[in-house]
Write a protein that holds these residues in place. Sequence first.
Motif, PDB file in Angstrom:
ATOM      1  N   ARG A  75      -0.200  13.092   0.477  1.00  0.00           N
ATOM      2  CA  ARG A  75      -0.691  14.360  -0.348  1.00  0.00           C
ATOM      3  C   ARG A  75      -1.096  13.798  -1.853  1.00  0.00           C
ATOM      4  N   ALA A  76      -0.398  12.695  -2.250  1.00  0.00           N
ATOM      5  CA  ALA A  76      -0.864  12.306  -3.579  1.00  0.00           C
ATOM      6  C   ALA A  76      -2.384  11.627  -3.369  1.00  0.00           C
ATOM      7  N   ARG A  77      -2.649  10.873  -2.655  1.00  0.00           N
ATOM      8  CA  ARG A  77      -3.891  10.360  -2.402  1.00  0.00           C
ATOM      9  C   ARG A  77      -5.071  11.294  -2.156  1.00  0.00           C
ATOM     10  N   ILE A  78      -4.514  12.493  -1.193  1.00  0.00           N
ATOM     11  CA  ILE A  78      -5.616  13.567  -1.254  1.00  0.00           C
ATOM     12  C   ILE A  78      -5.892  14.027  -2.432  1.00  0.00           C
ATOM     13  N   ALA A  79      -4.900  14.425  -3.159  1.00  0.00           N
ATOM     14  CA  ALA A  79      -5.137  15.117  -4.462  1.00  0.00           C
ATOM     15  C   ALA A  79      -5.871  14.169  -5.427  1.00  0.00           C
ATOM     16  N   ALA A  80      -5.648  12.839  -5.399  1.00  0.00           N
ATOM     17  CA  ALA A  80      -6.536  11.879  -6.155  1.00  0.00           C
ATOM     18  C   ALA A  80      -7.908  11.909  -5.759  1.00  0.00           C
ATOM     19  N   ALA A  81      -8.116  11.811  -4.570  1.00  0.00           N
ATOM     20  CA  ALA A  81      -9.316  11.633  -3.807  1.00  0.00           C
ATOM     21  C   ALA A  81     -10.282  13.102  -4.322  1.00  0.00           C
ATOM     22  N   THR A  82      -9.603  14.234  -4.155  1.00  0.00           N
ATOM     23  CA  THR A  82     -10.101  15.545  -4.492  1.00  0.00           C
ATOM     24  C   THR A  82     -10.792  15.559  -5.923  1.00  0.00           C
ATOM     25  N   ALA A  83      -9.627  15.144  -6.804  1.00  0.00           N
ATOM     26  CA  ALA A  83     -10.177  15.142  -8.105  1.00  0.00           C
ATOM     27  C   ALA A  83     -11.213  14.038  -8.473  1.00  0.00           C
ATOM     28  N   ARG A  84     -11.299  12.920  -7.778  1.00  0.00           N
ATOM     29  CA  ARG A  84     -12.047  11.777  -8.069  1.00  0.00           C
ATOM     30  C   ARG A  84     -13.415  12.300  -7.612  1.00  0.00           C
ATOM     31  N   ALA A  85     -13.755  13.077  -6.656  1.00  0.00           N
ATOM     32  CA  ALA A  85     -14.782  13.881  -6.438  1.00  0.00           C
ATOM     33  C   ALA A  85     -15.340  15.245  -6.916  1.00  0.00           C
ATOM     34  N   GLY A  86     -14.417  15.368  -7.909  1.00  0.00           N
ATOM     35  CA  GLY A  86     -14.975  16.652  -8.831  1.00  0.00           C
ATOM     36  C   GLY A  86     -14.837  17.802  -8.102  1.00  0.00           C
ATOM     37  N   ARG A  87     -13.829  17.938  -7.111  1.00  0.00           N
ATOM     38  CA  ARG A  87     -13.625  19.128  -6.157  1.00  0.00           C
ATOM     39  C   ARG A  87     -12.455  19.953  -6.769  1.00  0.00           C
ATOM     40  N   PRO A  88     -12.327  21.084  -6.457  1.00  0.00           N
ATOM     41  CA  PRO A  88     -11.266  21.895  -6.937  1.00  0.00           C
ATOM     42  C   PRO A  88      -9.840  21.395  -6.044  1.00  0.00           C
ATOM     43  N   ALA A  89      -8.692  21.764  -6.950  1.00  0.00           N
ATOM     44  CA  ALA A  89      -7.624  21.228  -6.234  1.00  0.00           C
ATOM     45  C   ALA A  89      -7.273  21.382  -4.837  1.00  0.00           C
ATOM     46  N   ASP A  90      -7.781  22.775  -4.558  1.00  0.00           N
ATOM     47  CA  ASP A  90      -7.259  23.294  -3.250  1.00  0.00           C
ATOM     48  C   ASP A  90      -8.216  23.195  -2.139  1.00  0.00           C
ATOM     49  N   ALA A  91      -9.248  22.404  -2.413  1.00  0.00           N
ATOM     50  CA  ALA A  91     -10.427  22.423  -1.539  1.00  0.00           C
ATOM     51  C   ALA A  91     -10.231  21.549  -0.352  1.00  0.00           C
ATOM     52  N   VAL A  92      -9.142  20.797  -0.149  1.00  0.00           N
ATOM     53  CA  VAL A  92      -8.963  20.104   0.950  1.00  0.00           C
ATOM     54  C   VAL A  92      -7.482  20.294   1.523  1.00  0.00           C
ATOM     55  N   ARG A  93      -7.457  20.615   2.946  1.00  0.00           N
ATOM     56  CA  ARG A  93      -6.169  21.294   3.512  1.00  0.00           C
ATOM     57  C   ARG A  93      -5.893  20.013   4.564  1.00  0.00           C
ATOM     58  N   LEU A  94      -4.460  19.538   4.359  1.00  0.00           N
ATOM     59  CA  LEU A  94      -4.204  18.453   5.398  1.00  0.00           C
ATOM     60  C   LEU A  94      -3.486  18.938   6.671  1.00  0.00           C
ATOM     61  N   VAL A  95      -4.172  18.530   7.821  1.00  0.00           N
ATOM     62  CA  VAL A  95      -3.530  18.853   9.028  1.00  0.00           C
ATOM     63  C   VAL A  95      -2.725  17.564   9.449  1.00  0.00           C
ATOM     64  N   ALA A  96      -1.396  17.855   9.506  1.00  0.00           N
ATOM     65  CA  ALA A  96      -0.603  16.827   9.946  1.00  0.00           C
ATOM     66  C   ALA A  96      -0.623  16.759  11.441  1.00  0.00           C
ATOM     67  N   VAL A  97      -1.190  15.392  12.082  1.00  0.00           N
ATOM     68  CA  VAL A  97      -1.297  15.423  13.366  1.00  0.00           C
ATOM     69  C   VAL A  97      -0.059  14.843  14.020  1.00  0.00           C
ATOM     70  N   SER A  98       0.576  15.848  14.659  1.00  0.00           N
ATOM     71  CA  SER A  98       1.878  15.628  15.251  1.00  0.00           C
ATOM     72  C   SER A  98       2.036  15.012  16.618  1.00  0.00           C
ATOM     73  N   LYS A  99       0.903  14.732  17.289  1.00  0.00           N
ATOM     74  CA  LYS A  99       0.815  14.351  18.734  1.00  0.00           C
ATOM     75  C   LYS A  99       1.685  13.285  19.172  1.00  0.00           C
ATOM     76  N   THR A 100       2.478  13.350  20.224  1.00  0.00           N
ATOM     77  CA  THR A 100       3.678  12.322  20.518  1.00  0.00           C
ATOM     78  C   THR A 100       4.804  12.324  19.684  1.00  0.00           C
ATOM     79  N   HIS A 101       4.756  13.115  18.415  1.00  0.00           N
ATOM     80  CA  HIS A 101       5.876  12.819  17.734  1.00  0.00           C
ATOM     81  C   HIS A 101       6.842  14.305  18.016  1.00  0.00           C
ATOM     82  N   PRO A 102       8.107  14.070  17.910  1.00  0.00           N
ATOM     83  CA  PRO A 102       9.017  15.356  18.410  1.00  0.00           C
ATOM     84  C   PRO A 102       8.780  16.478  17.602  1.00  0.00           C
TER      85      PRO A 102
END
Length: 231
Positions: free
Chosen positions: A12-39
Amino acid sequence: MNGMLQRWEEVRARIAAATARAGRPADAVRLVAVSKTHPAGAVAELFSCGQADFGESRVQELLAKAPTLPSAVRWHFIGHLQKNKIRKILPLACLIHGVDSAALAGEIDRVADEGGLFPEVLLEVNVSGEATKFGFQPEALRRELDGLLRLPRIQVTGLMTMAPYAEDPEKARPTFVALRELREALAAEFGIRLDVLSMGMSGDYEVAIEEGATLVRVGTAIFGARPTAEA
Ligand SMILES: *Cc1c(COP(=O)(O)O)cnc(C)c1O
């Protein structure tokens, strides 16, 4: 904090940093946590910490997990969808990422009509031209798009791609640039919005965000390694 929660915070911190670096709004990117194979327990734990979106790529696995978890979990189907599984996935998934042929889109539309649903879908594009990848070739998509947009039930909100695997995330950048440019070209040519760009995985999501991703699909960097046969 356990390892998984620590890794999730780090992503999440890296997403926030990359979003800021790109000059995009803080809520521009949504994280989909890929849970396949995990319980399902891991999903429940992350959900309770505020992670709302989860990605699964196998129908049977999603069907087994979903009923054991809160109904507010937003499931993204990110796998290759077979036509005979559409009926099971439609009521569960908030977004189907990998619609890769006109035939599949047509069948989703037909099943959605029977169920009175208006499913949101992304069209998967093989921008890298890799023979092993699913997805429309860009020129084929341009030819088919008019027909896809006429389907009364499915809502095409954007595009999805997978970059070829590489150690160096910079190698993925041309693929992400190509998807963004294709989106811009198609939106202008067809007079539509294609706001969603699903691109970027554990190894390359920061580059994808710099190039305009609105959804990143991250598994390993949160949950740890999968059994290799499932990778
Ligand atoms: C498994 C998978 C991911 C997540 O991959 P990681 O490298 O574990 O982050 C993302 N997208 C799709 C389509 C997948 O199948």
